[in-house]
Design a protein around this motif. Structure first.
Motif, PDB file in Angstrom:
ATOM      1  N   MET A 129       5.393   9.017  19.762  1.00 34.15           N
ATOM      2  CA  MET A 129       5.476   8.258  18.517  1.00 34.15           C
ATOM      3  C   MET A 129       6.781   8.483  17.771  1.00 34.15           C
ATOM      4  O   MET A 129       7.134   7.686  16.906  1.00 34.15           O
ATOM      5  N   ASP A 130       7.486   9.578  18.103  1.00 40.29           N
ATOM      6  CA  ASP A 130       8.774   9.885  17.465  1.00 40.29           C
ATOM      7  C   ASP A 130       8.642   9.868  15.940  1.00 40.29           C
ATOM      8  O   ASP A 130       9.390   9.194  15.231  1.00 40.29           O
ATOM      9  N   ILE A 131       7.672  10.641  15.443  1.00 45.17           N
ATOM     10  CA  ILE A 131       7.372  10.672  14.012  1.00 45.17           C
ATOM     11  C   ILE A 131       8.402  11.506  13.262  1.00 45.17           C
ATOM     12  O   ILE A 131       8.851  12.552  13.739  1.00 45.17           O
ATOM     13  N   HIS A 132       8.770  11.045  12.069  1.00 48.43           N
ATOM     14  CA  HIS A 132       9.732  11.743  11.221  1.00 48.43           C
ATOM     15  C   HIS A 132       9.077  12.076   9.873  1.00 48.43           C
ATOM     16  O   HIS A 132       8.115  11.423   9.461  1.00 48.43           O
ATOM     17  N   ALA A 172       3.904   4.340  12.851  1.00 50.33           N
ATOM     18  CA  ALA A 172       3.330   4.659  14.154  1.00 50.33           C
ATOM     19  C   ALA A 172       1.813   4.632  14.046  1.00 50.33           C
ATOM     20  O   ALA A 172       1.247   4.747  12.951  1.00 50.33           O
ATOM     21  N   VAL A 173       1.167   4.487  15.196  1.00 52.12           N
ATOM     22  CA  VAL A 173      -0.294   4.448  15.264  1.00 52.12           C
ATOM     23  C   VAL A 173      -0.725   5.322  16.437  1.00 52.12           C
ATOM     24  O   VAL A 173      -0.094   5.312  17.504  1.00 52.12           O
ATOM     25  N   LEU A 175      -6.529  -2.841  18.149  1.00 53.53           N
ATOM     26  CA  LEU A 175      -5.178  -3.399  18.257  1.00 53.53           C
ATOM     27  C   LEU A 175      -4.976  -4.681  17.454  1.00 53.53           C
ATOM     28  O   LEU A 175      -3.957  -4.821  16.767  1.00 53.53           O
ATOM     29  N   PRO A 176      -5.894  -5.658  17.501  1.00 53.33           N
ATOM     30  CA  PRO A 176      -5.677  -6.870  16.700  1.00 53.33           C
ATOM     31  C   PRO A 176      -5.601  -6.599  15.200  1.00 53.33           C
ATOM     32  O   PRO A 176      -4.960  -7.354  14.457  1.00 53.33           O
ATOM     33  N   VAL A 177      -6.251  -5.523  14.742  1.00 56.90           N
ATOM     34  CA  VAL A 177      -6.275  -5.203  13.316  1.00 56.90           C
ATOM     35  C   VAL A 177      -5.015  -4.469  12.885  1.00 56.90           C
ATOM     36  O   VAL A 177      -4.447  -4.741  11.826  1.00 56.90           O
ATOM     37  N   VAL A 178      -4.538  -3.539  13.717  1.00 55.98           N
ATOM     38  CA  VAL A 178      -3.440  -2.671  13.289  1.00 55.98           C
ATOM     39  C   VAL A 178      -2.059  -3.231  13.609  1.00 55.98           C
ATOM     40  O   VAL A 178      -1.085  -2.873  12.936  1.00 55.98           O
ATOM     41  N   HIS A 179      -1.941  -4.114  14.615  1.00 55.40           N
ATOM     42  CA  HIS A 179      -0.588  -4.515  15.017  1.00 55.40           C
ATOM     43  C   HIS A 179       0.185  -5.292  13.952  1.00 55.40           C
ATOM     44  O   HIS A 179       1.415  -5.161  13.873  1.00 55.40           O
ATOM     45  N   PRO A 180      -0.465  -6.102  13.079  1.00 55.41           N
ATOM     46  CA  PRO A 180       0.344  -6.774  12.045  1.00 55.41           C
ATOM     47  C   PRO A 180       1.010  -5.794  11.076  1.00 55.41           C
ATOM     48  O   PRO A 180       2.073  -6.107  10.515  1.00 55.41           O
ATOM     49  N   SER A 181       0.430  -4.617  10.880  1.00 56.89           N
ATOM     50  CA  SER A 181       0.984  -3.644   9.938  1.00 56.89           C
ATOM     51  C   SER A 181       1.987  -2.698  10.585  1.00 56.89           C
ATOM     52  O   SER A 181       2.736  -2.015   9.885  1.00 56.89           O
ATOM     53  N   CYS A 213       2.498   2.583  19.367  1.00 57.09           N
ATOM     54  CA  CYS A 213       1.064   2.848  19.293  1.00 57.09           C
ATOM     55  C   CYS A 213       0.726   3.729  20.496  1.00 57.09           C
ATOM     56  O   CYS A 213       0.832   3.284  21.644  1.00 57.09           O
ATOM     57  N   ALA A 214       0.343   4.973  20.243  1.00 57.17           N
ATOM     58  CA  ALA A 214      -0.010   5.914  21.305  1.00 57.17           C
ATOM     59  C   ALA A 214      -1.529   5.961  21.420  1.00 57.17           C
ATOM     60  O   ALA A 214      -2.234   6.084  20.420  1.00 57.17           O
TER      61      ALA A 214
END
Length: 282
Positions: free
Chosen positions: A94-97, A183-184, A195-201, A208-209
């Protein structure tokens, strides 16, 4: 020194060069029970980490503060936790910062939530969705227990940056409209439902991991992405293996030697890295 209210980890050497780890929260009136007898917490409080104390049966106990990965392996759990070896790989995916906003679905026992909390830092935010009441309550309890113990034993405070939400992510489309996600991470039985719910945001190029128990679930996930034409590109699928080594005492001239452990890690999972991309106009 150790103080009442914080977490302490006791290590006991056992046969075949194995180590038993016991986790406790220190309280003046409590005792630590081990196979070699009991040790009153009052004998631990005030001691510096790294001290070796004897239990009532003569067993030597090495006392120190637990690391985060040790805590999540020893804390109470309802659902099977995501293991530290897998969490490390997911965080790299996710390469979170610090300062990022991350969505987690499937709070479970709170293991992933704690590592995400540390990764995004005090200026970041973690949204953790869980559908089951018992898992939701346990994740919050484990998170708060670690935070409160950390603040007693350390100079800095652990960030209060995780929002635990008792809700089915597939019904949270309205909640997601006001959020931009960096990231998700999905740890649930049917991640394709989220996936259909979270991808617009999720921001363009965001990752997405997905944590999956078997390859059949991976195939179902990728089939759903293709059939529903969701804007995700599967970049990588990995299975993280983990092989422990023991430090066994041999001779005085060669005090320690690393050798394969007779107890091998059998837990395995498939980690899938999906990246959001903008589909071509055609």
């Amino acid at each position: 020194p150790f103080r009442a209210g914080e977490l302490a980890l006791a290590e006991v050497r056992r046969k075949r060069n194995t180590t038993l780890k016991l986790l406790c929260r220190l309280a003046a009136e409590a005792v630590l029970s081990s196979p070699g007898g009991v040790l009153p917490h009052r004998d631990i409080i005030g001691q510096l980490p790294g001290q070796v104390l004897r239990a009532s049966g003569g067993t030597r106990l090495l006392l120190r503060r637990p690391s985060l990965d040790e805590y999540v392996l020893l804390m109470p759990r309802g659902a099977t936790i995501a293991y530290p070896k897998d969490i490390s790989a997911l965080l790299m995916m996710m390469d979170i910062h610090p300062g990022d906003t991350v969505l987690e679905t499937g709070s479970g026992s709170g293991a992933m939530s704690l590592f995400l909390s540390r990764a995004v830092g005090p200026k970041g935010r973690v949204l953790s969705y869980e559908i089951r009441d018992d898992h939701h309550a346990l994740a919050k309890k484990n998170y708060r227990r670690w935070r409160s113990a950390w603040e007693i034993g350390h100079m800095d405070k652990w960030p209060d940056n995780v929002e635990f939400i008792l809700k089915d992510i597939s019904t949270a489309a309205a909640d997601m409209k006001s959020v931009t996600l960096d990231a998700v991470v999905l740890d649930m039985l049917n991640p394709q439902c989220a996936l259909p719910v979270v991808h617009p945001s999720l921001k363009q190029g965001g990752v997405c991991a997905v944590y999956l128990a078997n390859i059949t679930q991976v195939i179902d996930l990728l089939d759903t992405i293709r059939s529903c034409k969701l804007p995700f590109l599967c970049e990588r699928i990995i299975e993280v293996t983990h092989r422990s080594c023991d430090a066994a005492e041999t001779t005085r001239s060669v005090p320690y030697i690393a050798r394969p452990s007779h107890l091998q890690e059998v837990h395995s999972a498939f980690l899938t890295k999906l990246r959001k991309f903008r589909p071509p106009l055609s």
